[in-house]
Design a protein around this motif. Structure first.
Motif, PDB file in Angstrom:
ATOM      1  N   TYR A 249       0.871  -1.184   0.000  1.00 48.58           N
ATOM      2  CA  TYR A 249       0.000   0.000   0.000  1.00 48.58           C
ATOM      3  C   TYR A 249       0.897   1.220   0.000  1.00 48.58           C
ATOM      4  CZ  TYR A 249      -2.802  -3.839   1.758  1.00 48.58           C
ATOM      5  OH  TYR A 249      -3.379  -5.066   1.910  1.00 48.58           O
ATOM      6  N   PHE A 250       0.858   1.970  -1.091  1.00 45.28           N
ATOM      7  CA  PHE A 250       1.844   3.019  -1.332  1.00 45.28           C
ATOM      8  C   PHE A 250       1.135   4.347  -1.574  1.00 45.28           C
ATOM      9  CE2 PHE A 250       4.585   5.475  -4.221  1.00 45.28           C
ATOM     10  CZ  PHE A 250       5.790   5.460  -3.526  1.00 45.28           C
ATOM     11  N   LEU A 251       1.226   5.224  -0.609  1.00 46.73           N
ATOM     12  CA  LEU A 251       0.735   6.585  -0.768  1.00 46.73           C
ATOM     13  C   LEU A 251       1.598   7.496   0.102  1.00 46.73           C
ATOM     14  CD1 LEU A 251      -1.197   8.671  -1.876  1.00 46.73           C
ATOM     15  CD2 LEU A 251      -2.859   8.033  -0.110  1.00 46.73           C
ATOM     16  N   PRO A 252       2.844   7.731  -0.322  1.00 53.14           N
ATOM     17  CA  PRO A 252       3.762   8.511   0.510  1.00 53.14           C
ATOM     18  C   PRO A 252       3.336   9.964   0.601  1.00 53.14           C
ATOM     19  CG  PRO A 252       4.720   8.132  -1.643  1.00 53.14           C
ATOM     20  CD  PRO A 252       3.445   7.334  -1.595  1.00 53.14           C
ATOM     21  N   GLY A 253       3.702  10.595   1.723  1.00 50.85           N
ATOM     22  CA  GLY A 253       3.438  12.009   1.896  1.00 50.85           C
ATOM     23  C   GLY A 253       4.337  12.858   1.010  1.00 50.85           C
ATOM     24  N   ARG A 254       4.119  14.148   1.054  1.00 51.53           N
ATOM     25  CA  ARG A 254       4.823  15.064   0.159  1.00 51.53           C
ATOM     26  C   ARG A 254       6.336  14.961   0.311  1.00 51.53           C
ATOM     27  NH1 ARG A 254       7.082  19.709   1.062  1.00 51.53           N
ATOM     28  NH2 ARG A 254       6.166  19.791   3.154  1.00 51.53           N
ATOM     29  N   ARG A 255       6.840  14.848   1.551  1.00 54.13           N
ATOM     30  CA  ARG A 255       8.293  14.826   1.754  1.00 54.13           C
ATOM     31  C   ARG A 255       8.934  13.588   1.136  1.00 54.13           C
ATOM     32  NH1 ARG A 255      10.135  15.806   7.697  1.00 54.13           N
ATOM     33  NH2 ARG A 255       8.672  14.095   8.102  1.00 54.13           N
ATOM     34  N   VAL A 256       8.311  12.435   1.280  1.00 53.31           N
ATOM     35  CA  VAL A 256       8.876  11.219   0.686  1.00 53.31           C
ATOM     36  C   VAL A 256       8.782  11.279  -0.834  1.00 53.31           C
ATOM     37  CG1 VAL A 256       8.655   8.713   0.504  1.00 53.31           C
ATOM     38  CG2 VAL A 256       8.418   9.828   2.730  1.00 53.31           C
ATOM     39  N   ARG A 257       7.635  11.766  -1.348  1.00 58.90           N
ATOM     40  CA  ARG A 257       7.513  11.891  -2.810  1.00 58.90           C
ATOM     41  C   ARG A 257       8.593  12.807  -3.371  1.00 58.90           C
ATOM     42  NH1 ARG A 257       1.940  12.709  -1.686  1.00 58.90           N
ATOM     43  NH2 ARG A 257       2.039  14.845  -2.490  1.00 58.90           N
ATOM     44  N   GLN A 258       8.808  13.932  -2.722  1.00 59.90           N
ATOM     45  CA  GLN A 258       9.825  14.872  -3.195  1.00 59.90           C
ATOM     46  C   GLN A 258      11.218  14.268  -3.097  1.00 59.90           C
ATOM     47  OE1 GLN A 258       9.502  17.837  -4.791  1.00 59.90           O
ATOM     48  NE2 GLN A 258       7.335  17.250  -4.841  1.00 59.90           N
ATOM     49  N   ALA A 259      11.486  13.511  -2.044  1.00 63.01           N
ATOM     50  CA  ALA A 259      12.794  12.875  -1.896  1.00 63.01           C
ATOM     51  C   ALA A 259      13.044  11.883  -3.024  1.00 63.01           C
ATOM     52  CB  ALA A 259      12.888  12.178  -0.541  1.00 63.01           C
ATOM     53  N   LEU A 260      12.030  11.101  -3.387  1.00 64.66           N
ATOM     54  CA  LEU A 260      12.172  10.153  -4.496  1.00 64.66           C
ATOM     55  C   LEU A 260      12.378  10.878  -5.822  1.00 64.66           C
ATOM     56  CD1 LEU A 260       9.403   7.575  -3.514  1.00 64.66           C
ATOM     57  CD2 LEU A 260      11.877   7.195  -3.456  1.00 64.66           C
ATOM     58  N   ILE A 261      11.637  11.952  -6.035  1.00 63.27           N
ATOM     59  CA  ILE A 261      11.771  12.731  -7.275  1.00 63.27           C
ATOM     60  C   ILE A 261      13.165  13.366  -7.362  1.00 63.27           C
ATOM     61  CG2 ILE A 261      10.958  14.810  -8.451  1.00 63.27           C
ATOM     62  CD1 ILE A 261       8.121  14.031  -7.466  1.00 63.27           C
ATOM     63  N   HIS A 262      13.650  13.924  -6.256  1.00 63.13           N
ATOM     64  CA  HIS A 262      14.994  14.517  -6.252  1.00 63.13           C
ATOM     65  C   HIS A 262      16.053  13.446  -6.518  1.00 63.13           C
ATOM     66  CE1 HIS A 262      13.470  18.349  -5.251  1.00 63.13           C
ATOM     67  NE2 HIS A 262      13.297  18.167  -3.952  1.00 63.13           N
ATOM     68  N   ALA A 263      15.863  12.259  -5.952  1.00 62.87           N
ATOM     69  CA  ALA A 263      16.826  11.185  -6.194  1.00 62.87           C
ATOM     70  C   ALA A 263      16.869  10.827  -7.674  1.00 62.87           C
ATOM     71  CB  ALA A 263      16.454   9.958  -5.364  1.00 62.87           C
ATOM     72  N   ALA A 264      15.704  10.700  -8.300  1.00 61.04           N
ATOM     73  CA  ALA A 264      15.665  10.388  -9.731  1.00 61.04           C
ATOM     74  C   ALA A 264      16.335  11.487 -10.554  1.00 61.04           C
ATOM     75  CB  ALA A 264      14.219  10.185 -10.175  1.00 61.04           C
ATOM     76  N   LYS A 265      16.122  12.742 -10.177  1.00 65.02           N
ATOM     77  CA  LYS A 265      16.693  13.860 -10.934  1.00 65.02           C
ATOM     78  C   LYS A 265      18.212  13.941 -10.800  1.00 65.02           C
ATOM     79  CE  LYS A 265      12.571  16.767 -11.134  1.00 65.02           C
ATOM     80  NZ  LYS A 265      11.936  18.060 -10.742  1.00 65.02           N
ATOM     81  N   ARG A 266      18.765  13.408  -9.700  1.00 67.56           N
ATOM     82  CA  ARG A 266      20.229  13.433  -9.572  1.00 67.56           C
ATOM     83  C   ARG A 266      20.880  12.171 -10.129  1.00 67.56           C
ATOM     84  NH1 ARG A 266      18.758  12.788  -3.960  1.00 67.56           N
ATOM     85  NH2 ARG A 266      19.429  10.732  -3.189  1.00 67.56           N
ATOM     86  N   GLY A 267      20.080  11.343 -10.826  1.00 73.46           N
ATOM     87  CA  GLY A 267      20.632  10.207 -11.543  1.00 73.46           C
ATOM     88  C   GLY A 267      20.477   8.858 -10.875  1.00 73.46           C
ATOM     89  N   VAL A 268      19.779   8.803  -9.755  1.00 72.36           N
ATOM     90  CA  VAL A 268      19.543   7.524  -9.095  1.00 72.36           C
ATOM     91  C   VAL A 268      18.426   6.788  -9.838  1.00 72.36           C
ATOM     92  CG1 VAL A 268      18.877   6.396  -6.934  1.00 72.36           C
ATOM     93  CG2 VAL A 268      20.239   8.500  -6.878  1.00 72.36           C
TER      94      VAL A 268
END
Length: 405
Positions: free
Chosen positions: A249-268
């Protein structure tokens, strides 16, 4: 949350292997067994666990079992009698009562799955005492559900045992108070608030795959309200190469979503393995409105289709210098991160992280369907409407419990 060296950690996949390990450990126990679970279902393979608890109690061991009032509202009458005769002590966390879940405070559930044997060996994960091939709502399954647990020795066992004992005595105190047994209630509350002198009694055999740095993460409504979410945020922020998260069951809050998006943008490379089978309206549909932003950021989403996904695990940078992995009961959704009592084990060990990573990649590549941006954006309007309604209902439920997400 500090991690400590010297833990012995073994990854366990699936209920069958988990029940085998539990039964073996319980049958070798010499003093005490303490078990917590959301669901204890007396069906098929799980009866072996119940029988092992019964045998332990007949041998004179202290056997405590705590279940959740939603996941396990009552025992079958046969097992009530058998446990009572053997001396298995059983209690229910937050019974629903007449109004049930209409009272928002009762949405705070016991969702963790823990077991400690003789103060020496601990189990933690997402696996209920529920047969892999059976679902209470869907009947017999064509394939077993995907889930994980760990068996562990080390410092975290003492911490796990203390938090379980505290909850046990607090439940006893509330029960005594409801029956106006106030001296007994006071004794129980006092017992649950002190450090208990547990004695380790090594001797239960456990094949070990890793000697690792590890620690226990807890989520409750008092001292550990944000511990699991903070650990995820720190690990995501530190990842440099690879993130794989598997959540039922996956519905992360704003901070976790942003952390995942930032990780993807830095090449992870970020891969999410999520539930692909329709199980519950709220959990299935409420998650989907966040897919768009994640997919647009380059995050890969794969929906597990072989059976029901019940895992709550993650692994980051398994092939590099700072691997991080977690196995436990906590989803990245508001029910887990804001309302439920949860427990996860964190492991910083390359061999363990690689083993978990390999299993998740296998599930992604062979047992899942990728979610494409085009397919997601072109889904029928009535499905999008259901997604938005579920998302709004979830936000409303959080508002009624006094939480922002």
């Amino acid at each position: 949350m500090p991690l400590h060296d010297g833990h012995q950690i073994r990854l366990i996949e699936g209920g069958q292997a988990y029940f085998d390990a539990l039964v073996s450990a319980i049958d070798q126990a010499s003093s005490q067994v303490h078990l917590e679970t959301y669901i204890f279902d007396f069906h098929a393979a799980t009866t072996r666990v119940a029988e092992a608890l019964e045998r332990a109690a007949w041998r004179g061991l202290r056997v405590w079992v705590v279940v959740d009032g939603v996941g396990t509202p009552r025992l079958p009458s046969e097992w009530q009698e058998r446990f009572s005769r053997a001396g298995v002590a059983w209690c229910v966390y937050s019974p629903l009562g007449t109004l049930g879940l209409l009272i928002p405070s009762r949405w705070r559930r016991l969702h963790r799955k823990l077991c400690v044997i003789d103060g020496d060996l601990a189990f933690c994960g997402g696996i209920n005492i529920l047969d892999d091939w059976y679902d209470p709502h869907h009947g017999t399954l064509a394939q077993p559900r995907l889930d994980f647990a760990v068996a562990a020795r080390g410092v975290l066992v003492q911490q796990m045992q203390e938090t379980m004992a505290q909850l046990w005595w607090r439940i006893q105190g509330v029960t005594h108070a409801k029956h106006q047994q106030f001296p007994e209630a006071l004794t129980s509350f006092r017992t649950g608030g002190v450090h208990l002198p547990w004695t380790q009694e090594p001797g239960v055999d456990m094949p070990t795959l890793s000697v690792a740095k590890a620690g226990l993460l807890l989520r409750d409504n008092v001292l550990n309200r944000g511990q699991i979410e903070r650990a995820y945020l720190k690990a995501i922020g530190a990842a440099r190469h690879d993130i794989v998260i598997a959540n039922a069951y996956f519905l992360p809050g704003r901070r976790v979503r942003q952390a995942l998006i930032h990780a993807a943008k830095r090449g992870v490379r970020v891969r999410l393995l999520l539930q692909g089978r329709y199980e519950y309206f709220m959990q299935y549909h409420a998650a989907r409105p966040v897919y768009g932003a994640l997919l647009s950021a380059g995050i890969e989403i794969h929906e597990y289709s072989a059976s029901f996904l019940h895992a709550k695990v993650a692994v980051m940078d398994p092939n590099h210098d700072r691997p991080w992995a977690t196995v436990g009961s906590s989803n990245l959704d508001p029910l887990s991160l804001l309302l439920a009592r949860e427990a996860n084990v964190v492991v910083a060990d390359k061999a363990f992280a690689q083993q978990l990573h390999q299993r998740l990649i296998l599930a992604i590549e062979q047992q899942s369907t990728p979610v494409r941006v085009q397919t997601f954006t072109q889904s029928p309007w009535h499905l999008k409407l259901r997604d938005l309604v579920a998302f709004a209902l979830m936000r409303l439920a959080l508002f009624l419990t006094g939480n922002r997400y």
